[in-house]
Motif scaffolding. Sequence first.
Motif, PDB file in Angstrom:
ATOM      1  N   SER A  18      25.929   0.523 -43.915  1.00 16.61           N
ATOM      2  CA  SER A  18      25.795   1.693 -44.984  1.00 16.61           C
ATOM      3  C   SER A  18      24.841   1.355 -45.793  1.00 16.61           C
ATOM      4  O   SER A  18      23.745   2.314 -46.107  1.00 16.61           O
ATOM      5  CB  SER A  18      27.094   1.868 -45.725  1.00 16.61           C
ATOM      6  OG  SER A  18      26.805   2.771 -46.696  1.00 16.61           O
ATOM      7  N   VAL A  19      24.500   0.089 -46.292  1.00 19.06           N
ATOM      8  CA  VAL A  19      23.551  -0.402 -47.142  1.00 19.06           C
ATOM      9  C   VAL A  19      22.099  -0.431 -46.364  1.00 19.06           C
ATOM     10  O   VAL A  19      21.170   0.149 -47.022  1.00 19.06           O
ATOM     11  CB  VAL A  19      23.572  -1.861 -47.613  1.00 19.06           C
ATOM     12  CG1 VAL A  19      22.384  -2.290 -48.226  1.00 19.06           C
ATOM     13  CG2 VAL A  19      24.740  -1.869 -48.427  1.00 19.06           C
ATOM     14  N   TYR A  20      22.059  -0.784 -45.098  1.00 23.13           N
ATOM     15  CA  TYR A  20      20.943  -0.433 -44.407  1.00 23.13           C
ATOM     16  C   TYR A  20      20.533   1.085 -44.348  1.00 23.13           C
ATOM     17  O   TYR A  20      19.256   1.149 -44.396  1.00 23.13           O
ATOM     18  CB  TYR A  20      21.173  -1.332 -42.939  1.00 23.13           C
ATOM     19  CG  TYR A  20      19.844  -0.903 -41.941  1.00 23.13           C
ATOM     20  CD1 TYR A  20      18.697  -1.670 -41.953  1.00 23.13           C
ATOM     21  CD2 TYR A  20      19.940   0.055 -41.123  1.00 23.13           C
ATOM     22  CE1 TYR A  20      17.793  -1.120 -41.165  1.00 23.13           C
ATOM     23  CE2 TYR A  20      19.274   0.459 -39.942  1.00 23.13           C
ATOM     24  CZ  TYR A  20      18.070  -0.369 -40.003  1.00 23.13           C
ATOM     25  OH  TYR A  20      17.083   0.044 -39.109  1.00 23.13           O
ATOM     26  N   ARG A  21      21.378   1.950 -43.887  1.00 27.86           N
ATOM     27  CA  ARG A  21      20.880   3.224 -43.673  1.00 27.86           C
ATOM     28  C   ARG A  21      20.451   3.796 -44.790  1.00 27.86           C
ATOM     29  O   ARG A  21      19.739   4.664 -44.821  1.00 27.86           O
ATOM     30  CB  ARG A  21      22.317   3.910 -43.114  1.00 27.86           C
ATOM     31  CG  ARG A  21      22.450   3.568 -41.603  1.00 27.86           C
ATOM     32  CD  ARG A  21      23.955   4.349 -41.134  1.00 27.86           C
ATOM     33  NE  ARG A  21      24.085   4.201 -39.655  1.00 27.86           N
ATOM     34  CZ  ARG A  21      25.102   4.310 -39.218  1.00 27.86           C
ATOM     35  NH1 ARG A  21      26.085   5.006 -39.734  1.00 27.86           N
ATOM     36  NH2 ARG A  21      25.202   4.258 -37.846  1.00 27.86           N
ATOM     37  N   SER A  22      21.107   3.403 -46.128  1.00 30.78           N
ATOM     38  CA  SER A  22      20.773   3.891 -47.281  1.00 30.78           C
ATOM     39  C   SER A  22      19.289   3.576 -47.816  1.00 30.78           C
ATOM     40  O   SER A  22      18.570   4.482 -48.005  1.00 30.78           O
ATOM     41  CB  SER A  22      21.808   3.660 -48.421  1.00 30.78           C
ATOM     42  OG  SER A  22      23.196   3.923 -48.315  1.00 30.78           O
ATOM     43  N   ILE A  23      19.111   2.303 -47.628  1.00 30.31           N
ATOM     44  CA  ILE A  23      17.736   2.023 -48.096  1.00 30.31           C
ATOM     45  C   ILE A  23      16.637   2.442 -46.754  1.00 30.31           C
ATOM     46  O   ILE A  23      15.532   2.956 -47.406  1.00 30.31           O
ATOM     47  CB  ILE A  23      17.725   0.426 -47.863  1.00 30.31           C
ATOM     48  CG1 ILE A  23      18.580  -0.341 -49.028  1.00 30.31           C
ATOM     49  CG2 ILE A  23      16.218  -0.148 -48.115  1.00 30.31           C
ATOM     50  CD1 ILE A  23      18.681  -1.635 -49.019  1.00 30.31           C
ATOM     51  N   LYS A  24      17.153   2.484 -45.801  1.00 31.28           N
ATOM     52  CA  LYS A  24      16.336   3.174 -44.451  1.00 31.28           C
ATOM     53  C   LYS A  24      16.021   4.614 -44.948  1.00 31.28           C
ATOM     54  O   LYS A  24      14.437   4.888 -44.942  1.00 31.28           O
ATOM     55  CB  LYS A  24      16.978   3.041 -43.336  1.00 31.28           C
ATOM     56  CG  LYS A  24      16.084   3.434 -42.203  1.00 31.28           C
ATOM     57  CD  LYS A  24      16.575   3.128 -40.953  1.00 31.28           C
ATOM     58  CE  LYS A  24      15.607   3.629 -39.503  1.00 31.28           C
ATOM     59  NZ  LYS A  24      15.512   5.148 -39.532  1.00 31.28           N
ATOM     60  N   THR A  25      16.637   5.356 -45.303  1.00 30.83           N
ATOM     61  CA  THR A  25      16.875   6.511 -45.717  1.00 30.83           C
ATOM     62  C   THR A  25      15.697   6.843 -46.895  1.00 30.83           C
ATOM     63  O   THR A  25      14.753   7.682 -46.879  1.00 30.83           O
ATOM     64  CB  THR A  25      17.853   7.332 -46.061  1.00 30.83           C
ATOM     65  OG1 THR A  25      18.938   7.309 -44.668  1.00 30.83           O
ATOM     66  CG2 THR A  25      17.706   8.915 -46.449  1.00 30.83           C
ATOM     67  N   ILE A  26      15.895   6.056 -47.971  1.00 29.98           N
ATOM     68  CA  ILE A  26      15.057   6.199 -49.134  1.00 29.98           C
ATOM     69  C   ILE A  26      13.802   5.621 -48.658  1.00 29.98           C
ATOM     70  O   ILE A  26      12.725   6.209 -49.127  1.00 29.98           O
ATOM     71  CB  ILE A  26      15.647   5.254 -50.388  1.00 29.98           C
ATOM     72  CG1 ILE A  26      17.149   6.042 -50.733  1.00 29.98           C
ATOM     73  CG2 ILE A  26      14.747   5.227 -51.484  1.00 29.98           C
ATOM     74  CD1 ILE A  26      17.953   5.018 -51.604  1.00 29.98           C
ATOM     75  N   ARG A  27      13.508   4.625 -48.146  1.00 24.82           N
ATOM     76  CA  ARG A  27      12.556   3.747 -47.756  1.00 24.82           C
ATOM     77  C   ARG A  27      11.481   4.972 -46.943  1.00 24.82           C
ATOM     78  O   ARG A  27      10.268   4.585 -47.182  1.00 24.82           O
ATOM     79  CB  ARG A  27      12.508   2.691 -46.902  1.00 24.82           C
ATOM     80  CG  ARG A  27      11.053   1.792 -46.881  1.00 24.82           C
ATOM     81  CD  ARG A  27      11.362   0.487 -45.856  1.00 24.82           C
ATOM     82  NE  ARG A  27      12.068   0.762 -44.701  1.00 24.82           N
ATOM     83  CZ  ARG A  27      13.262   0.001 -44.201  1.00 24.82           C
ATOM     84  NH1 ARG A  27      13.638  -0.969 -44.986  1.00 24.82           N
ATOM     85  NH2 ARG A  27      13.655   0.182 -43.021  1.00 24.82           N
ATOM     86  N   GLU A  28      11.984   5.588 -46.014  1.00 19.37           N
ATOM     87  CA  GLU A  28      11.157   6.749 -45.344  1.00 19.37           C
ATOM     88  C   GLU A  28      10.489   7.602 -46.131  1.00 19.37           C
ATOM     89  O   GLU A  28       9.497   8.145 -45.603  1.00 19.37           O
ATOM     90  CB  GLU A  28      11.927   7.184 -44.152  1.00 19.37           C
ATOM     91  CG  GLU A  28      12.540   6.267 -43.238  1.00 19.37           C
ATOM     92  CD  GLU A  28      13.712   7.016 -42.054  1.00 19.37           C
ATOM     93  OE1 GLU A  28      14.062   7.964 -42.573  1.00 19.37           O
ATOM     94  OE2 GLU A  28      13.833   6.527 -41.213  1.00 19.37           O
ATOM     95  N   GLN A  29      10.964   7.824 -47.388  1.00 17.35           N
ATOM     96  CA  GLN A  29      10.517   8.993 -48.154  1.00 17.35           C
ATOM     97  C   GLN A  29       9.848   8.381 -49.327  1.00 17.35           C
ATOM     98  O   GLN A  29       9.245   9.212 -50.148  1.00 17.35           O
ATOM     99  CB  GLN A  29      11.686   9.857 -48.579  1.00 17.35           C
ATOM    100  CG  GLN A  29      12.174  10.260 -47.487  1.00 17.35           C
ATOM    101  CD  GLN A  29      13.454  11.452 -47.867  1.00 17.35           C
ATOM    102  OE1 GLN A  29      13.338  12.414 -48.554  1.00 17.35           O
ATOM    103  NE2 GLN A  29      14.874  11.004 -47.492  1.00 17.35           N
ATOM    104  N   LEU A  30       9.707   7.089 -49.449  1.00 16.51           N
ATOM    105  CA  LEU A  30       9.083   6.363 -50.739  1.00 16.51           C
ATOM    106  C   LEU A  30       7.726   5.649 -50.053  1.00 16.51           C
ATOM    107  O   LEU A  30       7.592   5.129 -49.165  1.00 16.51           O
ATOM    108  CB  LEU A  30       9.956   5.545 -51.500  1.00 16.51           C
ATOM    109  CG  LEU A  30      11.148   6.144 -52.126  1.00 16.51           C
ATOM    110  CD1 LEU A  30      11.859   5.098 -52.788  1.00 16.51           C
ATOM    111  CD2 LEU A  30      10.669   7.271 -53.242  1.00 16.51           C
ATOM    112  N   GLU A  31       6.674   5.440 -51.150  1.00 18.50           N
ATOM    113  CA  GLU A  31       5.700   4.682 -50.712  1.00 18.50           C
ATOM    114  C   GLU A  31       5.926   3.186 -51.364  1.00 18.50           C
ATOM    115  O   GLU A  31       6.917   2.988 -51.923  1.00 18.50           O
ATOM    116  CB  GLU A  31       4.271   4.902 -51.710  1.00 18.50           C
ATOM    117  CG  GLU A  31       3.995   6.655 -51.460  1.00 18.50           C
ATOM    118  CD  GLU A  31       2.956   7.054 -52.040  1.00 18.50           C
ATOM    119  OE1 GLU A  31       2.411   6.269 -53.096  1.00 18.50           O
ATOM    120  OE2 GLU A  31       2.354   8.148 -51.780  1.00 18.50           O
TER     121      GLU A  31
END
Length: 199
Positions: free
Chosen positions: A168-181
């Motif tokens: 869950s932590v990995y997916r959350s960060i991955k989701t946010i990272r994909e949309q952030l610089e």
Amino acid sequence: MLKEGNHDYFLWKRIKAGNGQAFQELYDRYADILFSFGMVYSRDRELVKDCIHDLIFDLYKYRKNLAENDNIRNYLFKSLKRKVLASAKKNLRLVYSENLTQETGNELRETDADENEDQQDQLSRINRLIGQLPEKQREILNLKFQLEMPYHEISGIMDISVESVRTSVYRSIKTIREQLEGKDMILFFVLMKEYSQLN
């Protein structure tokens, strides 16, 4: 020196026996972290404080019926979560509310005006992205970064496996990272780390 589990075991024994000093020790040791934990589930500070006091009172009132326990922290977290949610009678809310945005903005205004405007834009974007995560992912994210809980404790509170927490932590960060610089992602981790200092 006693290990954490052994200390909890003997403290719990004294609590079950109605030892007043044990209850004071319990409160002194856990009140602050319980408050931070309770604020994950409600922004009402007084409600969270009341729930903590009710929890300690219930422990005293029902002390003779308490089961054996060598992990007091986990027991308190789960019990407080139930109390706060029952008292609040509302859905879980992300701790990064408008209040957080405003408080963080006040600190940022001490910096250069242009930098401040840029960071405010980044902050707003991060808040929107976190708010779009599924409720369960938001809760786990807060427990991991706001309260710095280890995966096994989050697992116990959420009643899911450690591997599920990690995923869950990995997916959350991955989701946010994909949309952030890159610089936005750094701000994201700083905010997650510093939130507890705002309460």
